[in-house]
Design an enzyme around this catalytic site. Structure first.
Site, short mmCIF file in Angstrom:
data_model
loop_
_atom_site.label_atom_id
_atom_site.label_comp_id
_atom_site.label_asym_id
_atom_site.label_seq_id
_atom_site.Cartn_x
_atom_site.Cartn_y
_atom_site.Cartn_z
N GLU A 254 0.87 -1.18 0.00
CA GLU A 254 0.00 0.00 0.00
C GLU A 254 0.90 1.23 0.00
O GLU A 254 1.59 1.50 0.98
CB GLU A 254 -0.90 0.01 1.25
CG GLU A 254 -1.66 1.33 1.40
CD GLU A 254 -2.41 1.44 2.74
OE1 GLU A 254 -2.69 0.43 3.39
OE2 GLU A 254 -2.70 2.59 3.14
N ARG B 218 0.44 10.25 0.58
CA ARG B 218 0.75 11.28 1.58
C ARG B 218 1.94 12.12 1.17
O ARG B 218 2.30 13.07 1.87
CB ARG B 218 1.10 10.62 2.92
CG ARG B 218 -0.07 9.94 3.54
CD ARG B 218 0.26 9.50 4.94
NE ARG B 218 -0.79 8.65 5.44
CZ ARG B 218 -0.80 8.12 6.65
NH1 ARG B 218 0.18 8.36 7.48
NH2 ARG B 218 -1.80 7.36 7.01
N LYS C 284 -11.61 -0.75 6.47
CA LYS C 284 -10.40 -0.50 7.24
C LYS C 284 -10.82 0.08 8.59
O LYS C 284 -11.60 1.03 8.65
CB LYS C 284 -9.55 0.49 6.44
CG LYS C 284 -8.38 1.10 7.17
CD LYS C 284 -7.51 1.85 6.19
CE LYS C 284 -6.65 2.88 6.91
NZ LYS C 284 -5.29 2.96 6.41
C1 3PG Z 1 -2.37 3.93 7.85
O1 3PG Z 1 -2.36 4.84 7.04
O2 3PG Z 1 -2.96 2.86 7.65
C2 3PG Z 1 -1.69 4.14 9.14
O3 3PG Z 1 -1.06 5.36 9.21
C3 3PG Z 1 -0.74 3.09 9.52
O4 3PG Z 1 -0.57 3.24 10.88
P1 3PG Z 1 0.80 2.92 11.62
O5 3PG Z 1 1.77 3.95 11.13
O6 3PG Z 1 0.50 3.04 13.09
O7 3PG Z 1 1.21 1.53 11.23
#
Ligand code: 3PG
Length: 211
Positions: A38, A42, A126
């Protein structure tokens, strides 16, 4: 595509700053046995990173995360991603992906959002940000009323090697996602060895549940 994604218990959530890191990163993931990724929308490098992975690794299940604007949705669909995800549930984004026959996994945090997702035809949701929302206990209670409808959840946000199998043990959880598998710093440092090792550890951990 949904069935393909449901077969993968672990999804690495990637924040990439330099698109030229896309290929060595994907190689490191594949070396660890990971054929799903994924790339989050960002960073400015996301679109090019997605295009590079699509071109060089057509066999990979390529997803785009943090799809929160119409421009990002268009970019992802045009790039031919296998699936998209978002932290929230935006009906316009869900419809856009549906119209283009591309799987979309919206984010949910409440019963009403689960029901909205189901009414829009989303079978995989999600759960974000999992840890901050109350983690395993919250998801267990939140998902229980909907279990008979066949809906599945992918918790992300605060998931790590230590708690991933707690989530994966829930019958309603098909996969977990996390950025710990390939951190921004490790990508910037080109620390591909650590990324491969983390992926191997996570996949080995997930397979303990099947044993
Ligand atoms: C996402 O976008 O799914 C999350 O930011 C992932 O979260 P994490 O950085 O705590 O793994």
């Amino acid at each position: 595509m949904l069935n393909e994604l449901l077969k993968r218990p672990v999804i690495p959530v990637i924040v990439i700053e330099d698109a030229r890191d896309a290929e060595p990163l994907m190689e490191a993931l594949l070396k660890g046995g990971m054929d799903v990724i994924e790339i989050t929308c960002r960073t400015a490098a996301a679109a090019e990173a997605i295009a590079r992975i699509k071109k060089t690794f057509p066999e990979v299940l390529l997803g785009a995360g943090t799809v929160v604007t119409p421009e990002q949705a268009r970019m992802c669909v045009d790039a031919g991603v296998a699936f998209g995800l978002a932290p929230g549930l935006n009906p316009a984004t869900v419809e856009y992906f549906k119209k283009h026959d591309t799987l979309f996994v919206p984010g949910i945090a409440t019963p009403s959002e689960i029901e909205q997702g189901l009414s829009l035809g989303c079978k995989l949701l999600k759960f974000f940000p999992a840890g901050a929302l109350g983690g395993l206990d919250m998801l267990k209670n939140l998902s229980a009323p909907y279990a008979s409808l066949g809906v599945k959840f992918c918790p992300t946000g605060g998931v790590n090697l230590g708690n991933m199998n707690d989530y994966l043990s829930l019958p309603t959880v098909s996969a977990i996602g996390g950025s710990w598998l390939a951190t921004k710093q490790q990508i910037a440092d080109k620390d591909w060895g650590s990324i491969t090792r983390q992926v191997q550890e996570a996949l080995a951990k997930a397979s303990e549940l099947k044993a």
